[in-house]
Design a protein around this motif. Structure first.
Motif, PDB file in Angstrom:
ATOM      1  N   SER A  25       0.846  -1.211   0.000  1.00 20.42           N
ATOM      2  CA  SER A  25       0.000   0.000   0.000  1.00 20.42           C
ATOM      3  C   SER A  25       0.875   1.253   0.000  1.00 20.42           C
ATOM      4  O   SER A  25       0.631   2.201  -0.760  1.00 20.42           O
ATOM      5  CB  SER A  25      -0.886   0.061   1.242  1.00 20.42           C
TER       6      SER A  25
ATOM      7  N   ASN B 183      -3.834  -1.211  -6.259  1.00 13.29           N
ATOM      8  CA  ASN B 183      -3.016  -2.229  -5.607  1.00 13.29           C
ATOM      9  C   ASN B 183      -3.931  -3.447  -5.604  1.00 13.29           C
ATOM     10  O   ASN B 183      -4.644  -3.699  -4.644  1.00 13.29           O
ATOM     11  CB  ASN B 183      -2.658  -1.760  -4.188  1.00 13.29           C
TER      12      ASN B 183
ATOM     13  N   GLY C  31     -10.049  -1.488  -6.237  1.00 10.58           N
ATOM     14  CA  GLY C  31      -9.668  -2.387  -5.142  1.00 10.58           C
ATOM     15  C   GLY C  31      -9.233  -1.569  -3.952  1.00 10.58           C
ATOM     16  O   GLY C  31      -8.141  -1.726  -3.432  1.00 10.58           O
ATOM     17  N   THR C  32     -10.106  -0.702  -3.495  1.00 12.63           N
ATOM     18  CA  THR C  32      -9.708   0.314  -2.514  1.00 12.63           C
ATOM     19  C   THR C  32      -9.438  -0.253  -1.119  1.00 12.63           C
ATOM     20  O   THR C  32      -8.679   0.305  -0.349  1.00 12.63           O
ATOM     21  CB  THR C  32     -10.763   1.441  -2.467  1.00 12.63           C
ATOM     22  N   GLY C  33     -10.050  -1.387  -0.770  1.00 17.41           N
ATOM     23  CA  GLY C  33      -9.771  -2.032   0.526  1.00 17.41           C
ATOM     24  C   GLY C  33     -10.039  -1.101   1.687  1.00 17.41           C
ATOM     25  O   GLY C  33     -11.165  -0.640   1.910  1.00 17.41           O
TER      26      GLY C  33
ATOM     27  N   PRO D 232      -5.618  -7.412  -6.174  1.00 19.04           N
ATOM     28  CA  PRO D 232      -5.334  -8.733  -5.601  1.00 19.04           C
ATOM     29  C   PRO D 232      -4.462  -9.500  -6.600  1.00 19.04           C
ATOM     30  O   PRO D 232      -4.961 -10.293  -7.389  1.00 19.04           O
ATOM     31  CB  PRO D 232      -6.735  -9.343  -5.454  1.00 19.04           C
TER      32      PRO D 232
ATOM     33  N   GLN E 277      -5.559   4.465  -0.672  1.00 20.10           N
ATOM     34  CA  GLN E 277      -5.149   5.150  -1.912  1.00 20.10           C
ATOM     35  C   GLN E 277      -6.149   6.256  -2.261  1.00 20.10           C
ATOM     36  O   GLN E 277      -5.764   7.332  -2.748  1.00 20.10           O
ATOM     37  CB  GLN E 277      -5.046   4.161  -3.101  1.00 20.10           C
TER      38      GLN E 277
ATOM     39  N   THR F 255     -16.621  -5.308  -9.686  1.00 17.98           N
ATOM     40  CA  THR F 255     -15.342  -5.872 -10.103  1.00 17.98           C
ATOM     41  C   THR F 255     -14.638  -4.996 -11.139  1.00 17.98           C
ATOM     42  O   THR F 255     -15.279  -4.418 -12.024  1.00 17.98           O
ATOM     43  CB  THR F 255     -15.548  -7.308 -10.644  1.00 17.98           C
ATOM     44  N   LEU F 256     -13.357  -4.887 -11.007  1.00 17.86           N
ATOM     45  CA  LEU F 256     -12.473  -4.188 -11.960  1.00 17.86           C
ATOM     46  C   LEU F 256     -13.107  -2.885 -12.446  1.00 17.86           C
ATOM     47  O   LEU F 256     -13.451  -2.041 -11.646  1.00 17.86           O
ATOM     48  CB  LEU F 256     -12.103  -5.146 -13.096  1.00 17.86           C
TER      49      LEU F 256
ATOM     50  N   THR G 299     -10.081 -12.672  -0.702  1.00 19.29           N
ATOM     51  CA  THR G 299     -10.420 -11.659  -1.703  1.00 19.29           C
ATOM     52  C   THR G 299      -9.365 -10.567  -1.812  1.00 19.29           C
ATOM     53  O   THR G 299      -9.149 -10.029  -2.884  1.00 19.29           O
ATOM     54  CB  THR G 299     -11.781 -11.010  -1.356  1.00 19.29           C
ATOM     55  N   TYR G 300      -8.680 -10.236  -0.697  1.00 16.21           N
ATOM     56  CA  TYR G 300      -7.732  -9.118  -0.765  1.00 16.21           C
ATOM     57  C   TYR G 300      -6.508  -9.442  -1.609  1.00 16.21           C
ATOM     58  O   TYR G 300      -5.792  -8.555  -2.023  1.00 16.21           O
ATOM     59  CB  TYR G 300      -7.305  -8.659   0.635  1.00 16.21           C
TER      60      TYR G 300
ATOM     61  N   ASP H  60     -14.512  -1.475  -5.025  1.00 15.32           N
ATOM     62  CA  ASP H  60     -14.034  -2.754  -4.502  1.00 15.32           C
ATOM     63  C   ASP H  60     -15.102  -3.810  -4.747  1.00 15.32           C
ATOM     64  O   ASP H  60     -16.300  -3.531  -4.648  1.00 15.32           O
ATOM     65  CB  ASP H  60     -13.708  -2.664  -3.003  1.00 15.32           C
ATOM     66  N   LEU H  61     -14.629  -5.002  -5.041  1.00 15.94           N
ATOM     67  CA  LEU H  61     -15.517  -6.145  -5.241  1.00 15.94           C
ATOM     68  C   LEU H  61     -16.172  -6.558  -3.926  1.00 15.94           C
ATOM     69  O   LEU H  61     -17.293  -7.068  -3.902  1.00 15.94           O
ATOM     70  CB  LEU H  61     -14.653  -7.310  -5.768  1.00 15.94           C
TER      71      LEU H  61
HETATM   72  C1  LIG Z   1      -4.289  -5.786  -1.913  1.00 17.39           C
HETATM   73  S1  LIG Z   1      -5.832  -5.114  -1.486  1.00 17.39           S
HETATM   74  C2  LIG Z   1      -5.487  -3.394  -1.688  1.00 17.39           C
HETATM   75  C3  LIG Z   1      -6.127  -2.495  -0.696  1.00 17.39           C
HETATM   76  C4  LIG Z   1      -5.752  -1.018  -0.752  1.00 17.39           C
HETATM   77  N1  LIG Z   1      -6.080  -0.428  -2.043  1.00 17.39           N
HETATM   78  C5  LIG Z   1      -4.289  -0.761  -0.434  1.00 17.39           C
HETATM   79  O1  LIG Z   1      -3.556  -0.285  -1.302  1.00 17.39           O
HETATM   80  O2  LIG Z   1      -3.871  -1.066   0.684  1.00 17.39           O
HETATM   81  C6  LIG Z   1      -6.792  -5.496  -2.927  1.00 17.39           C
HETATM   82  C7  LIG Z   1      -8.237  -5.080  -2.867  1.00 17.39           C
HETATM   83  O3  LIG Z   1      -8.868  -5.442  -4.108  1.00 17.39           O
HETATM   84  C8  LIG Z   1     -10.174  -5.923  -3.851  1.00 17.39           C
HETATM   85  N2  LIG Z   1     -10.578  -6.789  -4.972  1.00 17.39           N
HETATM   86  C9  LIG Z   1     -10.420  -8.131  -5.110  1.00 17.39           C
HETATM   87  N3  LIG Z   1     -10.870  -8.535  -6.302  1.00 17.39           N
HETATM   88  C10 LIG Z   1     -11.346  -7.434  -6.935  1.00 17.39           C
HETATM   89  C11 LIG Z   1     -11.964  -7.209  -8.182  1.00 17.39           C
HETATM   90  N4  LIG Z   1     -12.153  -8.202  -9.042  1.00 17.39           N
HETATM   91  N5  LIG Z   1     -12.338  -5.952  -8.502  1.00 17.39           N
HETATM   92  C12 LIG Z   1     -12.126  -4.917  -7.628  1.00 17.39           C
HETATM   93  N6  LIG Z   1     -11.550  -5.083  -6.430  1.00 17.39           N
HETATM   94  C13 LIG Z   1     -11.162  -6.318  -6.081  1.00 17.39           C
HETATM   95  C14 LIG Z   1     -10.054  -6.644  -2.527  1.00 17.39           C
HETATM   96  O4  LIG Z   1     -11.309  -6.753  -1.902  1.00 17.39           O
HETATM   97  C15 LIG Z   1      -9.065  -5.744  -1.781  1.00 17.39           C
HETATM   98  O5  LIG Z   1      -9.724  -4.766  -1.048  1.00 17.39           O
END
Ligand SMILES: C[S@@+](CC[C@H](N)C(=O)[O-])C[C@H]1O[C@@H](n2cnc3c(N)ncnc32)[C@H](O)[C@@H]1O
Length: 509
Positions: free
Chosen positions: A151, A235, A170-172, A237, A176, A218-219, A247-248, A191-192
Motif C-alpha cells: 500500500s 493495488n 480495489g480500494t480495501g 489482488p 489510496q 469488479t475491476l 479476496t484481498y 471494490d468487489l
Molecule cells: C491488496 S488489497 C489493496 C487495498 C488497498 N487499495 C491498499 O492499497 O492497501 C486489494 C483489494 O482489491 C479488492 N478486490 C479483489 N478482487 C477485486 C476485483 N475483481 N475488482 C475490484 N476489487 C477487487 C479486494 O477486496 C481488496 O480490497
C-alpha cells in the motif's frame, strides 16, 4: 453507519489523545512499534498498562482488548462510538462493563503531516492477515486488510499532480483514495468486496475526506460509462495462487490474468495525458522472456514504464503467501497439502518464477509508444511520483529528438549524481567508472572515460557536440567518429535521469 458530526467528534478525540502516528511511536517506542508491525502484540500490551486515553485507544483499536467503559469514556465520546458501532459491549472481557472495538483503527501520517486513521478488520491494522491467525476463521474470505508495504509503495510512486478525476480500483481500507482526495477534484473508489466498501467509507470519514464516491463491483465495471480518469491507481489482488481463497489477494482469475486484464483495459478509462499506476505480480513462464510478455500487455496509445522490483522462485513465492495467510500455524499435514497445491498449480502452468513490480501507463496517444521494461531491485528514495513524471517527460524529449538534434542540445547533470571509481587498491587507473544517483531511483550505471568526462562537463552551458569535440581533442580521437558513436550513450543517460535536457543558459560561443 457513521454520522458525520459524531465521526468528527471521534476524530477530535483521537487527535486530542495523541492517537497519531507520532504519538503511537512515542508511546510504544521503536522496538514495540516494530514488533506490532510483525504481528507481535506482547511488547505493545506491556507498553500500554497505564490508563491514559492514548493507552486506552491503542488497546481498543490496535490490540483487540476489552476496556472498562469508564476508561473508554475518558478517551473518546463513548455513546457516539457505541451508537455508530465503532465499539460494542464486551462481556467476554471478564467485566460486564467492558467495551471492545469492532474494527482496527491505525493512525497514519499523511504526506503533509496530516493525521489520518486507516480502518481495517480486527487484527489486520498492522502485520497483515497473518496477525489474525487464520483469517478465514475470523472474518471469512472477505477480510479487509489495513496498510501494508505494498500500500505504501503504491502511495509513494503515485503521481501527485492536481487532477480533475481519480479512480482507485480495489480500494480495501481506502488508503489510496484518501491520498488521491488530497489532489483530485473527484475521487471514485471501487471494490468487489462489500465489506471493503464499508471499511473504506469509515477510513475516509474518520480521516476527514468527504465526497469520495465508493462503489461496489469488479475491476472497471462500476465505472463503465464514466468520463475518463486523469489518474487510475490500483493495488489489486495480484497474488498468483491455486484458488480464490482470500479476496484481498487472490484475484480469482488464473495466473496473472487479473493484472493483465487491468492493464489491457485501463486505456479505455484514461483521459489524454492521464496516468494509470498499479502494482502487479507476473509469471515467468518457462521458455518465454517475461519482458516481452509484459510489453504485450501495454494497450495502444499508452507509453509504459514497467519496473520489476523483485523476483522469487515458485517455492519462495508459495511460502511467502502461505505465511501471509497464517497457514504456517496450521498443522503440518495441512501445511504440506496447501504447499503442494501451490507447486502443482505452478507446474501445471509452466511457471518458473514470479516477478513483483510497478506498472505505470501514460496515455500519450503516441504512434510509437515508449515502453520501458526493466529490472531495478535496489533501494529507491520514496516518494517517487515526481520521478515518474520526469521519466515520461524525458521519453517525450528522446522521442522528439533525433541524433543530430541531440548533439545540438544542452544538458545538465542531475542533482546528486556522483562518480565512483572501482578498481584494485593502489592501481593508477580505475577498472571502471560508475555514475550513481543519490536521489530518486538511485540508479548506478557504468560509463567509459568519454561518458564520465561528458557528464562531468554538462552544466547546461555548451551544446553536446562542443563538449564531445573538446573531449576528442583531449583523448586524441577523431571528433566525427566520436559524435557518431556517442548519441546512444547520451540517450541512455537521459533515459535513466543522469542527464537532463537544459535550456541553453549561456551562449554556445
Ligand atoms: C491488496 S488489497 C489493496 C487495498 C488497498 N487499495 C491498499 O492499497 O492497501 C486489494 C483489494 O482489491 C479488492 N478486490 C479483489 N478482487 C477485486 C476485483 N475483481 N475488482 C475490484 N476489487 C477487487 C479486494 O477486496 C481488496 O480490497
Amino acid at each position: 453507519m457513521a454520522d458525520p458530526d459524531r465521526t468528527g467528534r471521534l476524530r477530535e478525540a483521537l487527535r486530542a489523545a495523541n492517537f497519531t502516528a507520532d504519538g503511537l511511536l512515542d508511546l510504544l517506542g521503536g522496538p514495540a512499534y516494530a514488533a506490532l508491525a510483525r504481528s507481535e502484540t506482547v511488547p505493545a500490551l506491556r507498553a500500554t498498562r497505564g490508563t491514559s486515553p492514548l493507552e486506552t485507544l491503542v488497546r481498543l483499536f490496535l490490540l483487540r482488548q476489552g476496556v472498562p467503559r469508564e476508561r473508554a469514556r475518558n478517551a473518546l465520546p463513548l455513546d457516539d462510538a457505541l451508537e455508530d458501532g465503532w465499539l460494542v459491549p464486551a462481556p467476554d472481557a471478564g467485566d460486564g462493563e467492558a467495551v471492545r472495538a469492532t474494527v482496527d483503527v491505525r493512525p497514519y501520517g499523511g504526506p503533509e503531516g496530516q493525521d489520518w486513521w486507516i480502518v481495517a478488520d480486527l487484527g489486520c491494522a498492522v502485520g497483515g492477515a497473518s496477525g489474525v491467525g487464520t483469517p478465514e476463521g475470523t472474518h471469512g474470505r472477505d477480510v479487509v486488510l489495513g496498510v501494508g508495504g505494498a500500500s505504501t509503495t503504491l502511495a509513494g510512486i503515485t503521481v501527485r499532480r492536481p487532477v480533475g478525476r481519480a479512480l482507485d480500483i480495489g480500494t480495501g481500507s481506502g488508503l489510496q483514495a484518501l491520498h488521491a482526495a488530497q489532489h483530485a477534484g473527484r475521487v471514485t473508489a471501487t471494490d468487489l468486496n462489500p465489506r471493503a466498501v464499508a471499511v473504506a467509507g469509515l477510513t475516509l470519514a474518520l480521516s476527514g475526506a468527504s465526497g469520495v464516491d465508493v462503489r461496489e463491483g469488479t475491476l472497471f465495471e462500476p465505472v463503465a460509462g464514466d468520463e475518463p480518469y486523469d489518474l487510475i491507481v490500483s493495488n489489486p489482488p495480484f497474488v498468483i495462487s491455486p484458488g480464490a481463497r482470500l479476496t484481498y489477494r487472490d484475484g480469482g482469475m488464473s495466473g496473472d490474468d487479473l493484472c493483465r486484464t487491468l492493464v489491457e483495459n485501463a486505456a479505455d478509462h484514461m483521459a489524454e495525458g492521464g496516468y494509470c499506476q498499479l502494482l502487479a505480480n507476473w509469471e515467468h513462464p518457462r521458455g518465454q522472456d517475461w519482458r516481452e510478455r509484459l510489453r504485450s500487455w501495454v494497450p495502444a496509445g499508452c507509453d509504459a514504464w514497467i519496473v520489476q522490483r523483485e523476483v522469487q522462485d515458485v517455492t519462495q513465492y508459495a511460502e511467502l503467501w502461505l505465511r501471509d495467510a497464517g497457514d504456517h500455524r496450521a498443522g503440518a499435514a495441512e501445511y504440506e497439502a496447501r504447499y503442494g497445491e501451490w507447486l502443482d498449480e505452478f507446474e501445471r502452468r509452466g511457471t518458473t518464477a514470479v516477478g513483483f513490480g510497478w506498472i505505470t501507463l501514460r496515455k500519450s496517444g503516441a504512434r510509437e509508444p515508449a515502453v520501458v521494461v526493466e529490472e531495478w531491485p535496489h533501494p529507491v528514495e520514496q516518494p517517487l511520483g515526481g520521478e515518474v513524471v520526469q521519466h515520461f517527460e524525458r521519453q517525450d524529449f528522446l522521442r522528439a529528438t533525433d541524433d543530430a538534434a541531440l548533439l545540438d542540445c544542452h544538458f545538465r547533470l542531475a542533482d546528486g549524481v556522483v562518480q565512483e571509481q572501482v578498481g584494485m587498491p593502489g592501481a593508477e587507473d580505475p577498472e571502471h567508472v560508475v555514475l550513481r544517483q543519490q536521489r530518486g531511483m538511485r540508479r548506478a550505471t557504468k560509463v567509459d572515460t568519454v561518458g564520465a568526462g561528458f557528464a562531468g562537463v554538462c552544466d547546461g552551458s555548451l551544446p553536446a557536440w562542443r563538449i564531445l569535440d573538446a573531449i576528442a581533442q583531449l583523448v586524441g580521437e577523431d571528433p566525427v567518429m566520436l559524435r557518431d558513436r556517442t548519441p546512444s550513450a547520451i540517450r541512455l543517460l537521459v533515459e535513466q535521469g543522469f542527464l537532463l535536457p537544459a535550456e541553453a543558459d549561456a551562449p554556445a560561443g
